[in-house]
Design a protein around this motif. Structure first.
Motif, mmCIF file in Angstrom:
data_model
loop_
_atom_site.group_PDB
_atom_site.id
_atom_site.type_symbol
_atom_site.label_atom_id
_atom_site.label_comp_id
_atom_site.label_asym_id
_atom_site.label_seq_id
_atom_site.Cartn_x
_atom_site.Cartn_y
_atom_site.Cartn_z
ATOM 1 N N VAL A 114 0.458 -1.428 0.368
ATOM 2 C CA VAL A 114 0.242 0.153 0.195
ATOM 3 C C VAL A 114 0.357 1.113 -0.730
ATOM 4 O O VAL A 114 2.239 0.934 0.454
ATOM 5 N N MET A 115 0.296 2.112 -0.386
ATOM 6 C CA MET A 115 0.937 3.442 -0.360
ATOM 7 C C MET A 115 -0.065 4.559 -0.111
ATOM 8 O O MET A 115 -1.744 4.492 -0.555
ATOM 9 N N HIS A 116 0.647 5.490 0.455
ATOM 10 C CA HIS A 116 -0.323 7.147 0.286
ATOM 11 C C HIS A 116 0.037 8.107 0.096
ATOM 12 O O HIS A 116 1.146 8.809 0.556
ATOM 13 N N MET A 172 4.874 5.571 -10.210
ATOM 14 C CA MET A 172 6.777 5.639 -10.326
ATOM 15 C C MET A 172 6.617 4.609 -9.022
ATOM 16 O O MET A 172 7.545 4.557 -8.597
ATOM 17 N N THR A 173 5.604 5.260 -7.514
ATOM 18 C CA THR A 173 5.805 4.583 -6.574
ATOM 19 C C THR A 173 5.360 3.022 -7.360
ATOM 20 O O THR A 173 6.023 1.965 -6.326
ATOM 21 N N LEU A 175 5.537 1.105 -8.974
ATOM 22 C CA LEU A 175 7.461 0.561 -10.256
ATOM 23 C C LEU A 175 8.180 -0.125 -9.168
ATOM 24 O O LEU A 175 8.817 -0.304 -9.366
ATOM 25 N N PHE A 176 8.750 0.886 -8.398
ATOM 26 C CA PHE A 176 9.517 0.991 -7.348
ATOM 27 C C PHE A 176 9.492 0.282 -6.322
ATOM 28 O O PHE A 176 9.947 -0.713 -5.855
ATOM 29 N N MET A 177 7.731 0.110 -5.906
ATOM 30 C CA MET A 177 7.813 -0.843 -4.744
ATOM 31 C C MET A 177 7.375 -2.508 -5.580
ATOM 32 O O MET A 177 7.654 -3.482 -4.833
ATOM 33 N N ALA A 178 7.340 -2.604 -6.792
ATOM 34 C CA ALA A 178 7.252 -3.863 -7.828
ATOM 35 C C ALA A 178 8.748 -4.260 -7.917
ATOM 36 O O ALA A 178 8.849 -5.006 -8.589
ATOM 37 N N LEU A 179 9.180 -3.932 -8.784
ATOM 38 C CA LEU A 179 10.769 -3.588 -9.383
ATOM 39 C C LEU A 179 11.777 -4.945 -9.150
ATOM 40 O O LEU A 179 11.178 -5.660 -10.169
ATOM 41 N N ASP A 180 11.872 -5.618 -8.496
ATOM 42 C CA ASP A 180 12.584 -6.918 -7.263
ATOM 43 C C ASP A 180 11.614 -7.861 -8.482
ATOM 44 O O ASP A 180 12.166 -8.651 -8.803
ATOM 45 N N ARG A 181 10.554 -7.319 -8.605
ATOM 46 C CA ARG A 181 9.067 -8.972 -8.933
ATOM 47 C C ARG A 181 9.326 -9.206 -10.070
ATOM 48 O O ARG A 181 8.630 -9.324 -10.944
ATOM 49 N N LEU A 182 9.345 -7.333 -11.085
ATOM 50 C CA LEU A 182 9.849 -7.611 -12.577
ATOM 51 C C LEU A 182 11.258 -7.716 -13.301
ATOM 52 O O LEU A 182 11.131 -7.945 -14.876
ATOM 53 N N VAL A 183 11.670 -7.314 -12.324
ATOM 54 C CA VAL A 183 13.157 -7.719 -13.169
ATOM 55 C C VAL A 183 13.735 -9.234 -13.119
ATOM 56 O O VAL A 183 12.852 -10.507 -13.745
#
Length: 183
Positions: A114-116, A172-173, A175-183
């Protein structure tokens, strides 16, 4: 992890009034007791919450939307997202929004977190999901919803963020949160 003493920073609501009741947003003005015992005024927006979906096509490209955003009077590139309806479970909302906006259904869902996005003036939260194993079934846009769909590789996404072509905060947030799961 950063440790804080939350109790020392708490502000206590003394009075509240709703100053605007809108279709999506409600504005409140509260009188609060500050940590030093003095009083202050806090104005804030209440929001029902939203979801944002990183939808990954079989070839690894990500689905993006180009949508006009009236407050800034221009179109933005962003990931699919939408408001949580009253009583709706967050994954059900993500499934609904992906289908409505992009025409895809996903067989695999992962909740990233979650992000705020607006902590200084809103209680809005955005629940982030990754959707995989997509099948195209046809979009079901809401009345008055207009958008263009496109797909970008992760390298194209990085370049678009670096070039200032993607500036949407939730995108952007997420993508940053999920970056490790996307590469």
């Amino acid at each position: 992890m950063l440790k804080t003493n939350e109790d020392a920073l708490t502000e206590t609501q003394l009075e509240t009034e709703q100053v605007f009741d809108g279709v999506l947003l409600n504005v409140h003005r509260d009188k609060v007791r500050l940590p030093d015992g003095k009083t202050g005024i806090r104005e804030y927006i209440t929001h029902p919450g939203a979801v944002a979906i990183i939808a990954i096509l079989p070839d690894g490209r990500l689905i993006f939307e180009r949508q006009y955003r009236y407050p800034l009077h221009r179109a933005f590139l962003e990931i699919p997202a939408g408001k949580i309806d009253a009583g709706e479970a967050i994954e059900a909302c993500a499934r609904r929004e992906l289908r409505e906006e992009t025409g895809y259904e996903a067989a695999s869902w992962e909740h990233v977190g979650v992000m705020h996005p607006c902590i200084g003036y809103s209680n809005e939260r955005i629940e982030v999901f990754i959707a995989r194993d997509l099948t195209h079934v046809g979009h079901a846009w809401d009345e008055g919803e207009f958008l263009e769909l496109l797909s970008l590789s992760l390298d194209e996404v990085r370049a678009a963020v670096s070039a200032g072509e993607i500036t949407d905060g939730k995108t952007m947030t997420a993508l940053f949160m999920a970056l490790d799961r996307l590469v």
